[in-house]
Design a protein around this motif. Structure first.
Motif, PDB file in Angstrom:
ATOM      1  N   LEU A   1       0.772  -1.343   0.271  1.00 32.61           N
ATOM      2  CA  LEU A   1       0.421   0.296  -0.184  1.00 32.61           C
ATOM      3  C   LEU A   1       0.811   0.900  -0.107  1.00 32.61           C
ATOM      4  CD1 LEU A   1      -2.567  -0.781   1.989  1.00 32.61           C
ATOM      5  CD2 LEU A   1      -3.340  -0.906   0.279  1.00 32.61           C
TER       6      LEU A   1
ATOM      7  N   LEU B   1     -10.740  -2.254  -1.874  1.00 32.90           N
ATOM      8  CA  LEU B   1      -8.973  -2.665  -1.569  1.00 32.90           C
ATOM      9  C   LEU B   1     -10.602  -3.481  -0.038  1.00 32.90           C
ATOM     10  CD1 LEU B   1      -6.757  -0.157   0.053  1.00 32.90           C
ATOM     11  CD2 LEU B   1      -6.753  -1.512  -1.427  1.00 32.90           C
TER      12      LEU B   1
ATOM     13  N   LEU C   1     -10.153  -5.943   2.972  1.00 34.23           N
ATOM     14  CA  LEU C   1      -8.165  -6.572   3.577  1.00 34.23           C
ATOM     15  C   LEU C   1      -8.907  -8.053   5.373  1.00 34.23           C
ATOM     16  CD1 LEU C   1      -7.128  -3.190   4.171  1.00 34.23           C
ATOM     17  CD2 LEU C   1      -7.166  -4.752   2.601  1.00 34.23           C
TER      18      LEU C   1
ATOM     19  N   LEU D   1      -1.330  -1.493  10.264  1.00 30.31           N
ATOM     20  CA  LEU D   1      -2.494  -1.403   9.145  1.00 30.31           C
ATOM     21  C   LEU D   1      -3.599  -0.663   9.579  1.00 30.31           C
ATOM     22  CD1 LEU D   1      -2.958  -2.468   6.148  1.00 30.31           C
ATOM     23  CD2 LEU D   1      -4.359  -4.768   7.163  1.00 30.31           C
TER      24      LEU D   1
ATOM     25  N   LEU E   1      -3.870   3.424   7.538  1.00 33.85           N
ATOM     26  CA  LEU E   1      -5.003   3.961   7.371  1.00 33.85           C
ATOM     27  C   LEU E   1      -5.171   4.734   5.880  1.00 33.85           C
ATOM     28  CD1 LEU E   1      -7.509   3.326  10.259  1.00 33.85           C
ATOM     29  CD2 LEU E   1      -7.433   2.024   8.452  1.00 33.85           C
TER      30      LEU E   1
ATOM     31  N   CYS F   1      -3.579   3.620   3.000  1.00 30.16           N
ATOM     32  CA  CYS F   1      -5.317   2.523   2.159  1.00 30.16           C
ATOM     33  C   CYS F   1      -6.119   3.540   1.594  1.00 30.16           C
ATOM     34  CB  CYS F   1      -6.178   2.242   3.446  1.00 30.16           C
ATOM     35  SG  CYS F   1      -5.221   0.676   4.445  1.00 30.16           S
ATOM     36  N   ARG F   2      -6.096   4.953   2.510  1.00 29.36           N
ATOM     37  CA  ARG F   2      -6.432   5.994   1.885  1.00 29.36           C
ATOM     38  C   ARG F   2      -5.763   7.056   0.051  1.00 29.36           C
ATOM     39  NH1 ARG F   2      -7.252  12.011   3.120  1.00 29.36           N
ATOM     40  NH2 ARG F   2      -9.169  12.543   2.409  1.00 29.36           N
TER      41      ARG F   2
ATOM     42  N   LEU G   1     -13.335   0.815   1.523  1.00 28.65           N
ATOM     43  CA  LEU G   1     -12.057   0.149   1.883  1.00 28.65           C
ATOM     44  C   LEU G   1     -13.495  -1.165   2.679  1.00 28.65           C
ATOM     45  CD1 LEU G   1      -9.679  -0.276   3.471  1.00 28.65           C
ATOM     46  CD2 LEU G   1     -10.558   1.355   4.867  1.00 28.65           C
TER      47      LEU G   1
ATOM     48  N   VAL H   1     -13.022  -3.525   5.183  1.00 29.43           N
ATOM     49  CA  VAL H   1     -12.206  -4.298   6.733  1.00 29.43           C
ATOM     50  C   VAL H   1     -12.278  -5.920   7.637  1.00 29.43           C
ATOM     51  CG1 VAL H   1     -10.542  -4.369   8.770  1.00 29.43           C
ATOM     52  CG2 VAL H   1     -10.553  -2.279   6.628  1.00 29.43           C
TER      53      VAL H   1
END
Length: 253
Positions: free
Chosen positions: A151, A165, A167, A184, A190, A193-194, A203, A205
């Motif tokens: 990422l 995403l 996860l 993570l 995060l 991730c963004r 996203l 999770v």
């Protein structure tokens, strides 16, 4: 890379037998045991089920897979982008990948798995019966790498952004199997991730249990429309999906 049997209340969290011969007392049979880059990982058979254990902690098995499939369906249902690009974090036993391959609207499907043993078990081992032909789908790219490292590379422009995403790399933000996975779910993780998501992306999770604090952490990281979905399990607390969006309005935030 987890499922509800990994919850602390589940009786399968116990010592792993070394005996690789058939067991008469109903205990699981170890099929393979390896020391990987993040500790020990074990594949075992318990009746008709295949189970993955990491560092002595039960992660997942092939008993259900509803929440792992919902992980991908939830992301797909929130997107309007044609041929969206999907990243699945954690190959696991292959339920999420199978769900993605069964959906023709996905344009590209990238799967991140950091454990070489799990990749081997899918390519030429017992888990190939679960994943089937999914790894040969022309849309699928299987990458052996740590998810957070990938990422960070994506955010730095090394790879194209993703539209979703999904996860599933641990038991969730409040209970990680390895300490390095905590990064993570941190603000920095995060943010990565963004940054890896295209504007308008989603996203999702996976978690083996609810979290009172994680939705606020997602909002503080700049995500919008944060919500949760619970998936009942046979016993114990439900599996949980945390969903969050990266809208155009927050692109420069």
């Amino acid at each position: 890379m987890a499922s509800s049997p990994g919850h602390p209340e589940h009786p399968e969290r116990r010592a792993i037998p070394d005996d690789r011969t058939a067991l008469d007392d109903g205990r699981p049979l170890v099929l393979d045991r390896r020391t990987g880059p993040f500790g020990e990982v074990v594949l075992r058979r318990h009746g008709e089920l295949l189970q993955i254990i990491a560092n002595g902690c039960f992660l997942m098995d092939t008993s259900d897979g509803r929440s792992e499939r919902l992980l991908v369906r939830a992301a797909s249902g929130s997107l309007t982008t044609p041929a969206p690009r999907l990243l699945i974090g954690g190959l696991g036993v292959g339920f999420s990948l199978n769900e993605a391959v069964a959906e023709p609207r996905w344009g590209r499907i990238t799967v991140l798995e950091r454990e070489p043993a799990i990749i081997d078990w899918h390519r030429s081992g017992p888990l190939s019966d679960v994943s089937g032909d999914a790894l040969t789908d022309p849309r699928v790219e299987l990458v052996e790498n740590d998810l957070l490292a990938h990422l960070l590379e994506t955010g730095a422009g090394a790879r194209a952004r993703y539209d979703a995403l999904c996860l599933d790399v641990d038991n969730g933000p409040d209970w990680t199997v390895t300490e390095d996975n905590e990064g993570l779910y941190s603000p920095a993780g995060l943010a990565a991730c963004r940054a890896a998501l295209a504007p308008g992306g989603t996203l999702v999770v996976w978690s083996a249990q609810p979290s009172e604090t994680f939705p606020d952490i997602l909002r503080d990281a700049g995500f919008d429309d944060v919500r949760t979905e619970e998936v009942p399990v046979a016993r114990g607390v439900p599996d949980v999906l945390f969903l969050a969006s990266h809208h155009l309005a927050s692109q420069g935030a």
